[in-house]
Design an enzyme around this catalytic site. Structure first.
Site, PDB file in Angstrom:
ATOM      1  N   ARG A   1      58.316  20.723  21.246  1.00 15.20           N
ATOM      2  CA  ARG A   1      58.382  20.028  19.949  1.00 15.20           C
ATOM      3  C   ARG A   1      57.413  20.721  19.011  1.00 15.20           C
ATOM      4  NH1 ARG A   1      55.598  14.733  22.535  1.00 15.20           N
ATOM      5  NH2 ARG A   1      53.824  15.838  23.345  1.00 15.20           N
TER       6      ARG A   1
ATOM      7  N   SER B   1      50.235   6.192 -19.844  1.00 23.44           N
ATOM      8  CA  SER B   1      49.698   6.462 -18.514  1.00 23.44           C
ATOM      9  C   SER B   1      49.989   5.239 -17.667  1.00 23.44           C
ATOM     10  CB  SER B   1      48.196   6.718 -18.602  1.00 23.44           C
ATOM     11  OG  SER B   1      47.683   6.847 -17.296  1.00 23.44           O
TER      12      SER B   1
ATOM     13  N   THR C   1      49.475   2.105 -12.103  1.00 28.49           N
ATOM     14  CA  THR C   1      50.377   1.519 -11.097  1.00 28.49           C
ATOM     15  C   THR C   1      49.676   0.530 -10.173  1.00 28.49           C
ATOM     16  OG1 THR C   1      50.066   3.581  -9.893  1.00 28.49           O
ATOM     17  CG2 THR C   1      52.128   3.311 -11.100  1.00 28.49           C
ATOM     18  N   ASN C   2      48.340   0.475 -10.192  1.00 25.48           N
ATOM     19  CA  ASN C   2      47.685  -0.580  -9.395  1.00 25.48           C
ATOM     20  C   ASN C   2      48.019  -1.938  -9.993  1.00 25.48           C
ATOM     21  OD1 ASN C   2      46.549   1.550  -8.068  1.00 25.48           O
ATOM     22  ND2 ASN C   2      44.513   1.293  -8.935  1.00 25.48           N
ATOM     23  N   ASP C   3      47.737  -2.093 -11.282  1.00 28.27           N
ATOM     24  CA  ASP C   3      48.048  -3.360 -11.929  1.00 28.27           C
ATOM     25  C   ASP C   3      49.555  -3.572 -12.021  1.00 28.27           C
ATOM     26  OD1 ASP C   3      45.961  -5.141 -12.651  1.00 28.27           O
ATOM     27  OD2 ASP C   3      45.140  -3.582 -13.950  1.00 28.27           O
TER      28      ASP C   3
ATOM     29  N   ARG D   1      63.208   9.612  31.236  1.00 26.04           N
ATOM     30  CA  ARG D   1      62.198   9.850  30.189  1.00 26.04           C
ATOM     31  C   ARG D   1      62.643   9.226  28.878  1.00 26.04           C
ATOM     32  NH1 ARG D   1      61.850  16.270  30.044  1.00 26.04           N
ATOM     33  NH2 ARG D   1      59.763  15.798  29.238  1.00 26.04           N
TER      34      ARG D   1
ATOM     35  N   MET E   1      56.175   5.102  26.833  1.00 25.84           N
ATOM     36  CA  MET E   1      56.529   4.604  28.152  1.00 25.84           C
ATOM     37  C   MET E   1      56.148   5.647  29.187  1.00 25.84           C
ATOM     38  SD  MET E   1      60.111   3.799  29.936  1.00 25.84           S
ATOM     39  CE  MET E   1      60.078   5.370  30.776  1.00 25.84           C
TER      40      MET E   1
ATOM     41  N   HIS F   1      44.858  12.042  25.808  1.00 20.56           N
ATOM     42  CA  HIS F   1      45.325  11.109  24.781  1.00 20.56           C
ATOM     43  C   HIS F   1      44.399  11.113  23.568  1.00 20.56           C
ATOM     44  CE1 HIS F   1      45.710   7.056  22.944  1.00 20.56           C
ATOM     45  NE2 HIS F   1      47.002   7.326  23.093  1.00 20.56           N
TER      46      HIS F   1
ATOM     47  N   TYR G   1      52.154  14.473 -15.505  1.00 19.04           N
ATOM     48  CA  TYR G   1      51.019  14.689 -14.595  1.00 19.04           C
ATOM     49  C   TYR G   1      50.785  13.486 -13.703  1.00 19.04           C
ATOM     50  CZ  TYR G   1      48.186  11.696 -17.650  1.00 19.04           C
ATOM     51  OH  TYR G   1      47.698  10.645 -18.361  1.00 19.04           O
TER      52      TYR G   1
ATOM     53  N   GLY H   1      53.068   8.370  24.931  1.00 21.16           N
ATOM     54  CA  GLY H   1      52.638   7.251  25.757  1.00 21.16           C
ATOM     55  C   GLY H   1      53.400   5.965  25.514  1.00 21.16           C
TER      56      GLY H   1
ATOM     57  N   ARG I   1      37.068   5.775 -16.540  1.00 23.48           N
ATOM     58  CA  ARG I   1      36.776   4.351 -16.754  1.00 23.48           C
ATOM     59  C   ARG I   1      35.432   4.235 -17.452  1.00 23.48           C
ATOM     60  NH1 ARG I   1      38.852   4.682 -11.365  1.00 23.48           N
ATOM     61  NH2 ARG I   1      40.676   3.326 -11.055  1.00 23.48           N
TER      62      ARG I   1
ATOM     63  N   CYS J   1      48.015   7.094 -13.246  1.00 24.96           N
ATOM     64  CA  CYS J   1      46.594   7.148 -12.880  1.00 24.96           C
ATOM     65  C   CYS J   1      46.220   6.102 -11.848  1.00 24.96           C
ATOM     66  CB  CYS J   1      45.727   7.011 -14.123  1.00 24.96           C
ATOM     67  SG  CYS J   1      45.914   5.410 -14.935  1.00 24.96           S
TER      68      CYS J   1
ATOM     69  N   LYS K   1      63.030  14.741  22.047  1.00 23.68           N
ATOM     70  CA  LYS K   1      62.984  15.372  23.361  1.00 23.68           C
ATOM     71  C   LYS K   1      64.379  15.816  23.786  1.00 23.68           C
ATOM     72  CE  LYS K   1      59.996  13.345  26.094  1.00 23.68           C
ATOM     73  NZ  LYS K   1      59.595  12.143  26.850  1.00 23.68           N
TER      74      LYS K   1
ATOM     75  N   GLU L   1      50.932  -1.024 -17.639  1.00 26.13           N
ATOM     76  CA  GLU L   1      50.566  -1.685 -16.383  1.00 26.13           C
ATOM     77  C   GLU L   1      51.010  -3.135 -16.343  1.00 26.13           C
ATOM     78  OE1 GLU L   1      46.287  -1.437 -16.007  1.00 26.13           O
ATOM     79  OE2 GLU L   1      46.034  -1.452 -18.169  1.00 26.13           O
TER      80      GLU L   1
HETATM   81  P1  ADP Z   1      55.920  11.926  27.527  1.00 31.35           P
HETATM   82  O1  ADP Z   1      56.898  11.705  26.442  1.00 31.35           O
HETATM   83  O2  ADP Z   1      54.974  10.805  27.732  1.00 31.35           O
HETATM   84  O3  ADP Z   1      55.278  13.271  27.442  1.00 31.35           O
HETATM   85  P2  ADP Z   1      57.762  13.050  29.411  1.00 31.35           P
HETATM   86  O4  ADP Z   1      59.118  12.488  29.456  1.00 31.35           O
HETATM   87  O5  ADP Z   1      57.596  14.320  28.680  1.00 31.35           O
HETATM   88  O6  ADP Z   1      56.766  11.936  28.875  1.00 31.35           O
HETATM   89  O7  ADP Z   1      57.273  13.239  30.898  1.00 31.35           O
HETATM   90  C1  ADP Z   1      55.946  13.523  31.216  1.00 31.35           C
HETATM   91  C2  ADP Z   1      55.854  14.606  32.224  1.00 31.35           C
HETATM   92  O8  ADP Z   1      56.608  14.306  33.369  1.00 31.35           O
HETATM   93  C3  ADP Z   1      56.383  15.930  31.768  1.00 31.35           C
HETATM   94  O9  ADP Z   1      55.460  16.632  31.033  1.00 31.35           O
HETATM   95  C4  ADP Z   1      56.630  16.623  33.074  1.00 31.35           C
HETATM   96  O10 ADP Z   1      55.441  17.196  33.547  1.00 31.35           O
HETATM   97  C5  ADP Z   1      57.064  15.507  33.959  1.00 31.35           C
HETATM   98  N1  ADP Z   1      58.512  15.514  34.074  1.00 31.35           N
HETATM   99  C6  ADP Z   1      59.411  14.829  33.345  1.00 31.35           C
HETATM  100  N2  ADP Z   1      60.666  15.127  33.739  1.00 31.35           N
HETATM  101  C7  ADP Z   1      60.551  16.024  34.739  1.00 31.35           C
HETATM  102  C8  ADP Z   1      61.478  16.731  35.547  1.00 31.35           C
HETATM  103  N3  ADP Z   1      62.781  16.581  35.388  1.00 31.35           N
HETATM  104  N4  ADP Z   1      60.990  17.581  36.448  1.00 31.35           N
HETATM  105  C9  ADP Z   1      59.669  17.731  36.615  1.00 31.35           C
HETATM  106  N5  ADP Z   1      58.732  17.104  35.892  1.00 31.35           N
HETATM  107  C10 ADP Z   1      59.167  16.247  34.960  1.00 31.35           C
HETATM  108 MG    MG Z   2      44.544  -1.793 -14.849  1.00 29.29          MG
HETATM  109 MG    MG Z   3      56.139  14.935  27.330  1.00 33.00          MG
END
Ligand code: ADP
Ligand code: MG
Ligand code: MG
Length: 908
Positions: free
Chosen positions: A372, A800, A803-805, A128, A139, A490, A887, A137, A596, A867, A58, A781
């Site tokens: 990203r 051949s 690699t399992n064994d 962030r 944090m 999510h 191979y 998610g 086999r 294999c 980020k 093996e």
């Molecule tokens: P995550 O990694 O969970 O996506 P982010 O850090 O991207 O979390 O933040 C989630 C959301 O919070 C962003 O998509 C944006 O909408 C809002 N946000 C974060 N920073 C700012 C900011 N400086 N101004 C306005 N909105 C923000």
């Molecule tokens: Mg074997």
């Molecule tokens: Mg985000």
């Protein structure tokens, strides 16, 4: 997270650089000699896009977007090295960090003409998290940090928008106390529900300013009640606590679990991004959204996403209100939509990849908050690579590299059989969040999904919405259904990343988690009922709908063409039926690396003769039984050789211990005795005789042929007869005979002699004239075989690597018992990944490499392949390429993956 001290924990401070107006001084050292904070803004931008390890994905991209002139609210990034130091210091911020932070805040204040903590004109920031690898998610983001009881009044005045100011404040208290003070979000929700009820508000946007004001008071009370502390009023204290909380979030159980599932290792920690706020919640000329520069599900080249008017932060992802598709945006604000389309082009030109973006509109002005590389489905990855090549954005090699080889599985996934689907009863239609076809019984919690899948059931996880705590269950389930949530929820994002079938936002379904049932259209389904979901259309159907094999697109063929152009490794398959061989051939297999033979003895008509052979008390009786097995073997081999005509087929002689062919319970033993016309006692005694303490290290592999040469003779005879049969029908049969589990050169020399003799005998008996050049080789093996490969190669036409064994014996890990402790090894990072899935390069790989070298020192150009399961694992394929194998051999469905992975290895 540790409990939060009333005051910020004592940070060993250097004299504070008070003046925030002076240009930044030399920043403090973090003990690694690097800077701790990287600024991005109009004043200057320190970071670069390629510094993801240091700044997190980020942070690096915020700097990058700023540098290419995109509108990004200015801010700064605290490096991942600081996170590392934080943990090394016993969860203390390193000396001087907060001085740096204050300096950076000073620069922001100057750039924006606002002051952090000012009552009339406060600078507000978001805090962030952001590691080098995306961890959605991990944090919750804290928004509007810097507000307090005073500055909220000032903000209301300055913006002439009291509603907005208190909306921002209530979000801060909620997010801050949730994240930093661990107050359960539920309590805030309850308080909000009360206020909403009081104002008869349906959505949060319907609550007037005075309601939000009251809400802030209610929230502060909640905080006091739940944590015994007050919401901290001092902005710098807020900031310091928030920074620590972000670092703390790196090691929460759910973050650790996510890294495990995704195989993310070797990172220092998370960075912290402190960024000035852009407000999407100031009114109806404001908003926030998430979008993809192309459709991440299909790959279609069209701007794709969702936005909410008058909303902030994660309202879109959290599914608080139903977002609008961005295609509706022109009706609301055409200029912004046009600007976003321009940015789509700028970003794709810059990154030469599809981007996943987050943006906010403050009073008609657009701000970019994140970009990203977008996660995409396998089909989308293929289409995008082909399209971007045609558009001239990337070259062929880049296109080859761009498609995660493992994701090709998704193109090979089943879909519903159209005829059965026509007849199916559609219960509800949600969003086509992640394509594929899934059938299963209903599971209502993540734990339930894990348990029942473990017990061998196929389940669909049905949730209102998923959260990161659910990832285990989502991973186990055959498919996922949610009743709320959009295409960027999510569930949708995570499922797409894995290629797991998912239908999101099927609103017609009412889920009663406690009663373990759903109701939809007046009908009820429980955990015992089966549903079918189509992740490509969003349909949820009653009962089990038949599935079918996929049809491959033109783009897929194109990609395979590129792969074949760049790879040097050959790709074979592991198959022991003509059908599997045929399918693998269609997927591009260039031979069978492992056929086999043990499965061929289990058919009803064969097992009897096999058991007679095992019970035989002398060679003559054993040979009699083997004579009955011979025609079956010959026909099986002929079928496979025909399916693979023109391509090599490596046939492995009998490998498992004989007791695997005998029944172990008294009842089946009695039945067997009866059908063989012997006494049950005799069967029992033989079973006992064959019992071994460590069957995997027992009487198996070539050891069987040492004791019972007649078994080898029968199998080799069958192979040669099958070959002659084929040749007579002008079928170009190319068998190779492979002797398993060799540990010494003498073993192989002995068995090779016997094999050659047998071949000669069959040729003579069949009076065959013509060339019949059947290579005889061995599996490597056993570690001893790898160590003495120079001697072993004298009797081998090829190696051949089994690699399992080889992995089992190198680690001393029993393949069948490894799950009792391996999860702990992965969890504690004692091993980076399961060595049975991905080859342990450092240990097992060393043996392979040594064996190849030693083998080829005896026989120049000795053909070497692999294999084991690893033959279909992209990371292991890289190793095989680099080690100079000829191979890899893998299961039929992994052949396309191996072709692409081999090309990627060649382009490394
Ligand atoms: P995550 O990694 O969970 O996506 P982010 O850090 O991207 O979390 O933040 C989630 C959301 O919070 C962003 O998509 C944006 O909408 C809002 N946000 C974060 N920073 C700012 C900011 N400086 N101004 C306005 N909105 C923000
Ligand atoms: Mg074997
Ligand atoms: Mg985000």
């Amino acid at each position: 997270m540790a409990t939060v001290a009333k005051k910020p924990a004592q940070v060993p401070t250097k004299p504070t650089a008070k003046s925030t107006d002076k240009p930044a001084k030399a920043p403090a050292s973090n003990g690694r000699g690097g800077k701790m904070t990287y600024y991005f803004g109009q004043t200057r931008t320190d970071g670069r896009g390629d510094q993801k390890a240091l700044l997190g994905g980020k942070g690096a991209n915020l700097a990058d977007m700023t540098s290419i002139g995109l509108p990004v609210p200015p801010g700064f990034t605290i490096t991942t090295e600081v996170c590392d130091l934080y943990y090394k210091n016993g969860k203390q911020l390193p000396a001087g960090l907060m001085d740096d932070v204050r300096r950076a805040i000073g620069m922001l204040e100057k750039e924006l003409g606002k002051k952090f903590g000012d009552r009339d004109n406060a600078l507000l920031v978001s805090v962030r998290s952001g590691a080098a690898a995306s961890m959605p998610g991990m944090m919750n983001t804290i928004l509007n940090l810097g507000l307090n009881d005073d500055s909220v009044v000032g903000l209301a005045k300055a913006t002439n928008n009291e509603r907005f100011a208190y909306d921002a404040y209530r979000r801060l208290i909620n997010m801050f106390c949730d994240v930093v003070m661990e107050v359960d979000h539920q309590h805030f929700e309850e308080a909000f529900d009360k206020i909403k009820a009081k104002y008869k508000a349906k959505e949060d946007t319907d609550v007037p300013a005075e309601g939000l004001k009251a809400l802030c008071e209610a929230y502060k009370k909640v905080v006091r009640q739940q944590s015994g502390r007050d919401f901290p009023q001092e902005p710098l204290e807020q900031l310091e606590l928030a920074i620590k909380a972000v670092f703390g979030s790196w090691n929460t159980p759910r973050a650790i679990r996510y890294r495990q599932v995704e195989g993310i290792t070797g990172l220092l920690g998370t960075a912290v991004n402190v960024q000035s706020m852009a407000f999407g919640n100031m009114g109806d000329d404001c908003g926030t959204g998430v979008a993809f520069t192309r459709n991440p599900s299909t790959g279609e080249n069209r701007f794709y996403g969702e936005f909410l008017i008058n909303a902030q932060g994660e309202d879109v992802v959290a599914g608080i209100r139903t977002p609008l598709p961005v295609s509706e945006m022109p009706k609301w604000n055409k200029a912004i939509h046009d600007q976003l389309l321009k940015i789509k082009k700028t970003l794709e030109d810059h990154y030469r990849n599809v981007q996943d973006i987050e943006f906010t509109i403050e009073r008609g002005k657009l701000f970019m908050l994140q970009t990203r590389n977008a996660k995409r489905t396998g089909p989308a990855a293929v289409k995008i690579a082909c399209d971007m090549l045609r558009e001239g954005l990337i070259d062929e090699k880049t296109a080859v590299r761009m498609i995660p080889a493992g994701d090709l599985t998704q193109l090979l996934l089943p879909s519903f059989d159209p005829a059965s689907k026509k007849k199916a009863e559609v219960l509800a239609t949600g969003l086509p969040a992640s394509p594929g076809a899934a059938v299963g019984k209903l599971a209502f919690t993540a734990e339930e999904a894990v348990e029942r899948t473990h017990a061998g059931e196929r389940v669909l996880l049905v949730r209102k919405e998923t959260s990161p705590e659910d990832i285990d269950g989502m991973h186990s389930a055959a498919g996922i259904v949610t009743s709320t949530g959009g295409m960027t929820s999510h569930a949708a994002v995570v499922a797409r990343g894995w290629g797991r079938c998912c239908v999101a936002g099927a609103g017609a379904i009412h889920i009663d988690e406690k009663a373990r049932k759903i109701t939809v259209g007046g009908r009820t389904f429980t955990h015992k009922d089966t549903l079918s979901i189509d992740g490509s259309t969003g349909e949820v159907m009653a009962g089990e709908v038949a599935t079918q094999h996929p049809k491959l697109s033109g783009d897929f063929t194109t990609v395979m063409g590129w792969a074949d152009k760049y790879r040097t490794l050959k790709i074979r398959t592991n198959a022991d039926t003509p059908e599997d061989a045929q399918r693998a051939r269609e997927f591009g297999a260039e031979g069978i690396g492992l056929c086999r033979t043990e499965h061929m003895f289990f058919g009803e008509d064969r097992i009897q003769a096999m058991r007679e052979m095992i019970l035989a008390e002398n060679v003559a009786d054993r040979e009699k039984a083997l004579t009955r097995l011979l025609p079956f073997q010959r026909d099986d081999f002929a079928g496979i050789l025909k399916a693979m005509k023109g391509l090599p087929v490596t046939i492995r002689l009998l490998d498992p211990p004989l007791h695997e062919f005998l029944p172990h319970d008294a009842k089946s033993q009695a039945e067997m005795a009866k059908s063989l016309g012997v006494s049950p006692a005799k069967v029992k005694v033989r079973v006992q005789q064959l019992h071994e303490m460590n069957p995997m290290l027992g009487h198996r592999g070539c050891r069987l042929a040492v004791t019972y040469p007649e078994i080898l003779v029968m199998q080799v005879t069958a192979i040669v007869e099958a070959t002659i049969l084929c040749k007579k029908k002008n079928v170009d049969a190319q068998p190779e005979i492979m002797i398993p589990l060799v540990g010494t050169a003498a073993e192989l020399a002995l068995l090779r002699d016997l094999t050659e003799q047998t071949i000669a005998n069959v040729i003579a008996a069949k009076k065959y004239v013509g060339a019949l050049d059947i290579p005889i080789g061995t599996m490597i093996e056993i570690p001893r075989a790898a160590l003495t490969s120079d001697a072993i190669a004298k009797s081998a036409d090829f190696f051949s690597f089994g690699t399992n064994d080889l992995t089992q014996m190198t680690f001393g890990f029993s393949r069948d018992d490894v799950n009792t402790f391996l999860p702990d090894y992965i969890g504690k990072e004692l091993l980076p990944k399961d060595p049975f899935q991905s080859l342990d390069v450092a240990g097992v790989g060393q043996l392979v490499e040594m064996s190849v070298q030693k083998g080829r020192s005896t026989k120049k150009g000795l053909k070497c392949g692999i294999c084991g399961e690893h033959g279909g694992d992209p990371a292991s394929i890289v190793f095989c390429h680099q080690t100079g194998l000829d191979y890899v051999s893998c299961s039929p469905f992994r052949v396309p993956i191996a072709r692409l992975a081999a090309a990627q290895a060649a382009l490394k």
